[in-house]
Each structure stands twice: as structure tokens, then as C-alpha cells.
Design an enzyme around this catalytic site. Structure first.
Site, PDB file in Angstrom:
ATOM      1  N   ASP A  53       1.093  -1.070   0.106  1.00 40.21           N
ATOM      2  CA  ASP A  53      -0.090  -0.201   0.282  1.00 40.21           C
ATOM      3  C   ASP A  53       0.956   1.055   0.204  1.00 40.21           C
ATOM      4  O   ASP A  53       2.046   0.667   0.642  1.00 40.21           O
ATOM      5  CB  ASP A  53      -0.991  -0.049   1.267  1.00 40.21           C
ATOM      6  CG  ASP A  53      -1.265   1.154   1.501  1.00 40.21           C
ATOM      7  OD1 ASP A  53      -2.216   1.741   0.413  1.00 40.21           O
ATOM      8  OD2 ASP A  53      -2.036   1.377   2.725  1.00 40.21           O
TER       9      ASP A  53
ATOM     10  N   ASN B 266      -0.589   4.725  -0.432  1.00 38.88           N
ATOM     11  CA  ASN B 266      -1.387   6.260   0.470  1.00 38.88           C
ATOM     12  C   ASN B 266      -1.410   5.039   1.694  1.00 38.88           C
ATOM     13  O   ASN B 266      -2.884   6.572   2.479  1.00 38.88           O
ATOM     14  CB  ASN B 266      -1.964   6.221  -0.520  1.00 38.88           C
ATOM     15  CG  ASN B 266      -3.596   5.254  -0.469  1.00 38.88           C
ATOM     16  OD1 ASN B 266      -3.416   3.765   0.033  1.00 38.88           O
ATOM     17  ND2 ASN B 266      -3.710   5.368  -1.793  1.00 38.88           N
TER      18      ASN B 266
ATOM     19  N   ASP C  28      -4.031   3.394   2.876  1.00 35.60           N
ATOM     20  CA  ASP C  28      -6.001   4.058   3.092  1.00 35.60           C
ATOM     21  C   ASP C  28      -5.984   2.475   3.184  1.00 35.60           C
ATOM     22  O   ASP C  28      -6.712   1.632   3.463  1.00 35.60           O
ATOM     23  CB  ASP C  28      -6.423   3.568   1.694  1.00 35.60           C
ATOM     24  CG  ASP C  28      -6.002   2.924   0.180  1.00 35.60           C
ATOM     25  OD1 ASP C  28      -5.310   2.235   0.723  1.00 35.60           O
ATOM     26  OD2 ASP C  28      -6.628   3.200  -0.657  1.00 35.60           O
TER      27      ASP C  28
ATOM     28  N   ASP D 279      -1.791  -1.002  -3.856  1.00 35.91           N
ATOM     29  CA  ASP D 279      -2.580  -0.682  -5.245  1.00 35.91           C
ATOM     30  C   ASP D 279      -1.117  -0.444  -5.768  1.00 35.91           C
ATOM     31  O   ASP D 279      -0.028  -0.701  -5.649  1.00 35.91           O
ATOM     32  CB  ASP D 279      -2.793   1.056  -4.740  1.00 35.91           C
ATOM     33  CG  ASP D 279      -1.209   1.759  -3.555  1.00 35.91           C
ATOM     34  OD1 ASP D 279      -0.500   1.104  -4.150  1.00 35.91           O
ATOM     35  OD2 ASP D 279      -2.126   2.385  -2.787  1.00 35.91           O
TER      36      ASP D 279
ATOM     37  N   ASP E 215      -4.026 -10.569 -15.428  1.00 36.15           N
ATOM     38  CA  ASP E 215      -5.340 -11.564 -15.560  1.00 36.15           C
ATOM     39  C   ASP E 215      -6.404 -11.403 -16.658  1.00 36.15           C
ATOM     40  O   ASP E 215      -6.945  -9.892 -17.252  1.00 36.15           O
ATOM     41  CB  ASP E 215      -6.044 -11.650 -13.926  1.00 36.15           C
ATOM     42  CG  ASP E 215      -6.113 -12.766 -13.550  1.00 36.15           C
ATOM     43  OD1 ASP E 215      -6.953 -13.592 -14.185  1.00 36.15           O
ATOM     44  OD2 ASP E 215      -5.305 -12.780 -12.192  1.00 36.15           O
TER      45      ASP E 215
ATOM     46  N   ASP F 205      -8.851 -16.626 -16.461  1.00 42.30           N
ATOM     47  CA  ASP F 205      -9.887 -16.977 -15.290  1.00 42.30           C
ATOM     48  C   ASP F 205     -10.520 -17.894 -16.218  1.00 42.30           C
ATOM     49  O   ASP F 205     -11.163 -17.723 -17.157  1.00 42.30           O
ATOM     50  CB  ASP F 205     -10.310 -15.484 -14.618  1.00 42.30           C
ATOM     51  CG  ASP F 205     -10.676 -16.256 -13.193  1.00 42.30           C
ATOM     52  OD1 ASP F 205     -10.546 -16.763 -12.307  1.00 42.30           O
ATOM     53  OD2 ASP F 205     -12.027 -16.116 -13.355  1.00 42.30           O
TER      54      ASP F 205
ATOM     55  N   GLU G 296      -6.565 -20.786 -16.771  1.00 45.39           N
ATOM     56  CA  GLU G 296      -7.092 -21.198 -15.318  1.00 45.39           C
ATOM     57  C   GLU G 296      -7.903 -22.555 -15.838  1.00 45.39           C
ATOM     58  O   GLU G 296      -9.307 -22.711 -15.978  1.00 45.39           O
ATOM     59  CB  GLU G 296      -7.277 -20.785 -14.079  1.00 45.39           C
ATOM     60  CG  GLU G 296      -7.664 -21.238 -13.158  1.00 45.39           C
ATOM     61  CD  GLU G 296      -8.396 -20.135 -11.751  1.00 45.39           C
ATOM     62  OE1 GLU G 296      -8.754 -20.765 -10.980  1.00 45.39           O
ATOM     63  OE2 GLU G 296      -9.694 -19.597 -12.326  1.00 45.39           O
TER      64      GLU G 296
ATOM     65  N   HIS H 117      -3.577 -17.447  -4.936  1.00 46.86           N
ATOM     66  CA  HIS H 117      -3.967 -16.326  -3.850  1.00 46.86           C
ATOM     67  C   HIS H 117      -5.897 -17.274  -3.871  1.00 46.86           C
ATOM     68  O   HIS H 117      -6.807 -17.283  -2.647  1.00 46.86           O
ATOM     69  CB  HIS H 117      -4.814 -15.335  -5.461  1.00 46.86           C
ATOM     70  CG  HIS H 117      -5.371 -15.950  -6.218  1.00 46.86           C
ATOM     71  ND1 HIS H 117      -4.544 -15.868  -7.813  1.00 46.86           N
ATOM     72  CD2 HIS H 117      -6.920 -15.169  -6.580  1.00 46.86           C
ATOM     73  CE1 HIS H 117      -6.046 -16.099  -8.988  1.00 46.86           C
ATOM     74  NE2 HIS H 117      -6.685 -15.838  -7.634  1.00 46.86           N
ATOM     75  N   ASP H 118      -6.157 -18.579  -5.119  1.00 46.64           N
ATOM     76  CA  ASP H 118      -6.762 -18.683  -4.561  1.00 46.64           C
ATOM     77  C   ASP H 118      -6.997 -20.555  -3.288  1.00 46.64           C
ATOM     78  O   ASP H 118      -7.869 -20.838  -2.762  1.00 46.64           O
ATOM     79  CB  ASP H 118      -8.104 -18.936  -6.019  1.00 46.64           C
ATOM     80  CG  ASP H 118      -8.564 -18.713  -6.128  1.00 46.64           C
ATOM     81  OD1 ASP H 118      -8.848 -17.676  -5.679  1.00 46.64           O
ATOM     82  OD2 ASP H 118      -9.043 -18.637  -7.278  1.00 46.64           O
TER      83      ASP H 118
END
Length: 564
Positions: A22, A24, A26, A30, A99, A200, A257, A330-331
Site C-alpha cells: 500500500d 497511500n 488506505d 495499489d 488477468d 481466469d 486456469e 491467491h485461491d
């Protein structure tokens, strides 16, 4: 003999943007955060970055619900930031893979908003709409995220199909206009400098045209209908059309995938003379610990099955296609927690698994944090979890009076949030990921497991990855060499030979925490070898010829020899 291609010789690093860095404060990663870490990726040695979705999205499924394919999500930054990322990668000799999510869109996409506005809308057939049947949904399919795969829309009195969340309506690929809109979008990104696509759930785009009911396997009103929406009858036509209209015009990398694809079917998709796709992410290996009811049921995995599946893919794709090499993304849970030992032997087992992935034939993929041995997380309560699949499963479990302890345990072991906790950069507050409150909590072990600590330790997992990547660059044998499994029936050791031109390599991996003895099979004529790499530091510097007839292996020990 495999054809030489740049993407075969590459090592890919996958970034899940909202959890990487990150910039910034928040609490969400990003594009500028990624840009700030490009020199780290260069230091690691990777040369392709696969970026999970950063397109406009309401973020119901963390960016996999796209509302505008040609815009950048506000949380991620701007198109100018994306262009800076692209240029930063290219100037460092690295490539960018994006992706491609085209099985479905967000329900906030302009196409769907127009589609639901009227049965007469020209966009109606962009999606899959059906009237109800006997006062219920058009069929009995269940969603991948729980409940029905159909959502009723009162405005027009019909249901639309969503294999995933109700906020992710499936596109109708039978509509030629939809396909051509997608191809135009792909060309737009490729002309902007994208070097390839990770596609995907690409083998879900072709549904069975009759959308029949799925067979009932239990008393639930909704049943999994994958046999009717995976590998559908027109899939190869669509992939071939995509290749002719788009992919054939560019020197790019593509990886699909694909669930429910075995090595025999994969040979068709990645055949080097048909060119539909370069390689696939398959689920056969990563479903080893799925029970009869699927992901959320625990099952012990066996090394014999692990070896059988990998060997099958290595042999069947050897001369006609190419493998993708991965054990996490990520899955899926962290690979050291799933296939290694994330406590006593975390370092040794993480290095052992890395040795496997970087010494097989195929393109290795590193999921962010894997290179420092990041582990699964054990959050104190369900409120800390963010993944829609996990939360839906938990709700369904409570409705069905499932044991709360069992639900919690299976989430800790198999939930997707295991892979989505923030990247652990250092031991400062929030692991150096953000100066604010992270969108999902940091794994508490960040004070011991982080990039800064790993960079300072020459025997760290990070430095071991750098050595493995360097070996692949120095030895084409590791990229293009053929594969031959040995010790087929050994219950602890996974061992194989790689051969290319005049060189032969021996890989020996102890997959468990018990010591093991490696005995060279009589049919292997090489009897000595030079150690190239090992995951125990006390033998890393050994370069003299070693007798390989019998070796004692410590817990999770890995050795790679160049044979004499």
C-alpha cells in the site's frame, strides 16, 4: 525436443495487488505500491509479473467482478500508474501478464445493466437468461460460492446464470458479438504493451446449450453441475477463434486456469502446433486433499498420488505442450502449510518444495510471499475473514448445524484468505505493508517472517529461491530437459532424473520430517555427481564428486546433483 520460447525460460511472480504493498495508507495495496517494489522483484530474479485484476470493480470478489475492462480500479490508482508499472517492468527487462476474466462480469458492468433493463434489449443475449421452471430456478445447479447458480430479476421476471456470486453474471459466449467485444478488448490491452494473459476459469466459458439439471448426490435442492459448464462442447472452437483473431498476432504468453482437465485433455489445449494456449493451471494436484464432498472436507494426501499426478503431466506434455509449475496461488492455502511443515521445519520444507517447482520441466510460478516462506494464518474469529467463498460456507454450515470447531478448523486449513494476508516486508507495524489499517489483518508471525529479515540471512528461503532461479538461467537442462521418475514406490522420497543433450541431473527430495535413505537404482548408470544445490546450509558449498549409491537424508532434505 521442445521448441525454445521466452516464456518457457521465464520465472513468473504472481501479485495479488490489494495485499502486496500500500502506497497511500488506505490499507489496500495499489499500483504505486507495486512500482515501489520492482527492484525487489529484479533482485529476486523473476522476469514476468502476473498481476491479478486491477480493473474497475465493486470488489465483491476482490476484483474478479469487473465493471469496466478498460479502466483501473480507484483503489489501485490510475491508468497513468498502470503505464508507469508497465514501463518500469519493461525497462528492467521484465514482462507483464494481466488477468483476463471473461467467463463473467460484474452485475455493475454496463452490458449487464443494459441486459437486465428489458427482454428486448440488444444486450439481453450478452448474458444467460432463462424463465423459471415449475415455480423455481431454470435448473438445479449450485453456485461455486453456495446456494443457487441462478438469480431472479423482478424487472423482467427471469433468472440469470451466475456460476460464482450473484454479482458475477456469466457471459453468453454463444453470442458472437460478445466474443468479438472481448477480442477487441484483448487487442486493446496488448497494444498498450501487455505481454500476455492468465485466463481466469477459461474452460467454463462454454456451457452445455440445454443447461440440464445436474444429477442429485445428496438431499440439497442445489447440485454441482460442473459437467455441464466445464469443458463444454464449443470450448475448443472459442479458444481457436481467440487464437486466430487475437493471440496469433502477438508474441505473448498465455496460461489458462482450468478445472476438470487431466494431462490427456491438456495436450489438446496446449499442443504446440495448434497454439490455443501455452500452458494451463490445472487442479488435479491441488485437489489431492479434497474429500468426497469437495474442498471443505479434509483428506490426507499421499506422496504416491503426488508423484503419479506430476509424472503424468511431465511425461504427457513433454513433446507436445508445456507445464505450469505451482503449488499455491491467491485461491489456495500457503504451500509450506499444505505440503510442508510450517513450524519446526518451515525453512527446510519451503526450500524442498521450491526445489521441486524449479527443477521440473515447465514454467515456475512464485506466489507473493512464497519466497520467504509465508504460512497460513489462524485468525481468532470469523470477523477477521474477508473471502466471500469462506463467509458463504460458514453461513451455510451454521444453517445446517455444522460443528463450529470443525468449521473453524477447515477454514484455517483451506480458506482462500490464507493466501491473501498482506505481504510481510519487515517487522514494523503492519509488516511494512501499510501505514493505515490493512483491509485484512496481517499474519501475526510477520515479526519473524519478513523480507528484510530474509535478505539479511544468507541461508534464508529468499536466498535459496535466488539460487534456484540462477540455476535455471545457467542450465538449459533445467528448462528443456526430459523427465524420468525413479524410486516410484518410495513412500518418503520423490526423486527424478532430467536429461538434456550431454547433461543429466538427479533431484532427490525427502517429503517428510522423518529421516530417509536414498538408494540409487541399479539401472541408473551414473554413480557420482557434483552437488549443485541443497537446502541444508552445511553442505551447500560441497562441489566435489560424491558417491550417490546411498545417501542419508534429513527431514525435508533436498539435493540436486549434476551427474558425472
Amino acid at each position: 525436443m521442445p521448441k525454445k520460447k521466452w516464456w518457457k525460460e521465464s520465472v513468473v511472480y504472481q501479485i495479488y495487488p490489494r495485499s502486496f504493498k500500500d502506497s497511500n495508507g488506505d490499507g489496500t495495496g495499489d499500483l504505486k505500491g507495486i512500482i515501489s517494489k520492482l527492484d525487489y522483484l529484479l533482485y529476486l530474479g523473476v522476469n514476468v509479473l502476473w498481476l491479478c485484476p486491477v480493473y474497475h470493480s465493486p470488489n465483491v470478489d476482490n476484483g474478479y467482478d469487473i465493471s469496466d475492462y478498460r479502466g483501473i480500479m480507484d483503489e489501485m490508482g490510475t491508468m497513468a500508474d498502470w503505464e508507469e508499472l508497465r514501463d518500469g517492468l519493461h525497462s528492467r527487462g521484465m514482462k507483464l501478464v494481466m488477468d483476463l476474466v471473461v467467463n463473467h462480469t460484474s452485475d455493475q458492468h454496463r452490458w449487464f445493466q443494459e441486459s437486465r433493463s428489458s427482454k428486448d434489449s440488444p444486450y439481453r443475449s450478452y448474458y444467460i437468461w432463462r424463465p423459471g421452471k415449475d415455480g423455481k430456478e431454470p435448473n438445479n445447479w449450485s453456485s461455486e460460492f453456495g446456494g443457487s447458480a441462478w438469480e431472479y430479476d423482478a424487472l423482467t421476471g427471469e433468472y440469470y446464470l451466475h456460476v460464482f456470486s450473484k454479482n458475477q453474471p456469466d457471459l453468453n459466449w454463444e453470442n458472437k458479438t460478445v466474443r468479438y467485444e472481448i477480442y477487441d478488448m484483448m487487442r486493446w490491452w496488448l497494444d498498450k504493451g501487455v505481454d500476455g494473459f492468465r485466463m481466469d476459469v477459461i474452460n467454463m466459458i462454454a456451457k452445455h446449450p440445454d443447461l440440464p439439471d445436474a444429477p442429485s448426490v445428496d438431499s440439497s435442492p442445489y447440485q454441482w453441475g460442473g459437467q455441464f459448464f466445464i469443458n463444454g462442447p464449443r470450448l475448443r472452437y472459442y479458444l481457436r477463434e481467440m487464437y486466430v483473431k487475437v493471440l496469433s498476432k502477438y508474441d505473448i504468453m498465455t496460461v489458462g486456469e482450468t478445472r476438470w482437465v487431466d494431462a490427456d485433455m491438456a495436450r489438446i489445449f496446449v499442443d504446440e502446433y495448434r497454439h490455443e494456449l501455452n500452458m494451463l493451471f490445472h487442479f488435479e494436484l491441488l485437489e489431492l486433499d479434497y474429500g468426497p464432498s469437495g474442498k471443505w472436507e479434509k483428506k490426507a494426501w499421499e506422496l504416491s498420488d503426488f508423484k503419479r499426478i506430476l509424472s503424468d503431466w511431465q511425461k504427457k506434455l513433454a513433446d507436445s505442450g508445456w507445464n505450469s509449475l505451482f503449488l499455491s496461488n491467491h485461491d489456495h492455502p500457503r504451500m509450506v502449510s499444505r505440503f510442508g511443515n510450517d513450524s519446526t521445519y518451515r525453512v527446510e520444507s519451503a526450500k524442498m518444495l521450491a526445489t521441486l517447482l524449479h527443477t521440473l520441466q515447465g514454467t515456475p510460478y512464485i506466489y507473493q510471499g512464497e519466497e520467504i516462506g509465508m504460512t497460513n494464518v489462524r485468525f481468532p474469529c470469523i470477523e477477521h475473514y474477508r473471502d466471500i467463498e469462506t463467509l458463504n460456507m460458514y453461513e451455510e454450515g451454521l444453517k445446517n448445524s455444522k460443528d463450529l470447531k470443525e468449521l473453524t478448523e477447515v477454514i484455517c486449513e483451506k480458506g482462500r484468505d490464507n493466501a491473501r494476508t498482506p505481504m510481510q516486508w519487515n517487522d514494523s507495524s503492519q509488516a511494512g505493508f501499510t501505514e493505515g489499517t490493512p483491509w485484512i489483518s496481517v499474519n501475526p508471525n510477520y515479526q519473524e517472517i519478513n523480507v528484510e529479515q530474509a535478505q539479511q540471512d544468507q541461508n534464508s528461503i529468499l536466498h535459496y529461491y535466488r539460487k534456484l532461479i540462477d540455476l535455471r538461467r545457467r542450465y538449459p537442462l533445467l528448462v528443456y530437459g526430459d523427465y524420468r521418475l525413479i524410486l516410484h514406490k518410495h513412500t518418503q522420497i520423490y526423486s527424478y532424473l532430467r536429461h538434456w543433450e550431454e547433461e543429466t541431473l538427479l533431484v532427490i527430495l525427502n517429503f517428510f520430517e522423518e529421516s530417509a535413505v536414498f538408494t540409487l537404482p541399479e539401472r541408473v548408470t551414473f554413480k557420482t555427481g557434483r552437488l549443485l544445490i541443497a537446502n541444508y546450509s552445511d553442505i551447500n558449498e560441497k562441489i566435489v564428486a560424491e558417491d550417490l549409491n546411498e545417501l542419508s537424508l534429513r527431514p525435508y532434505e533436498a539435493r540436486v546433483y549434476l551427474l558425472d
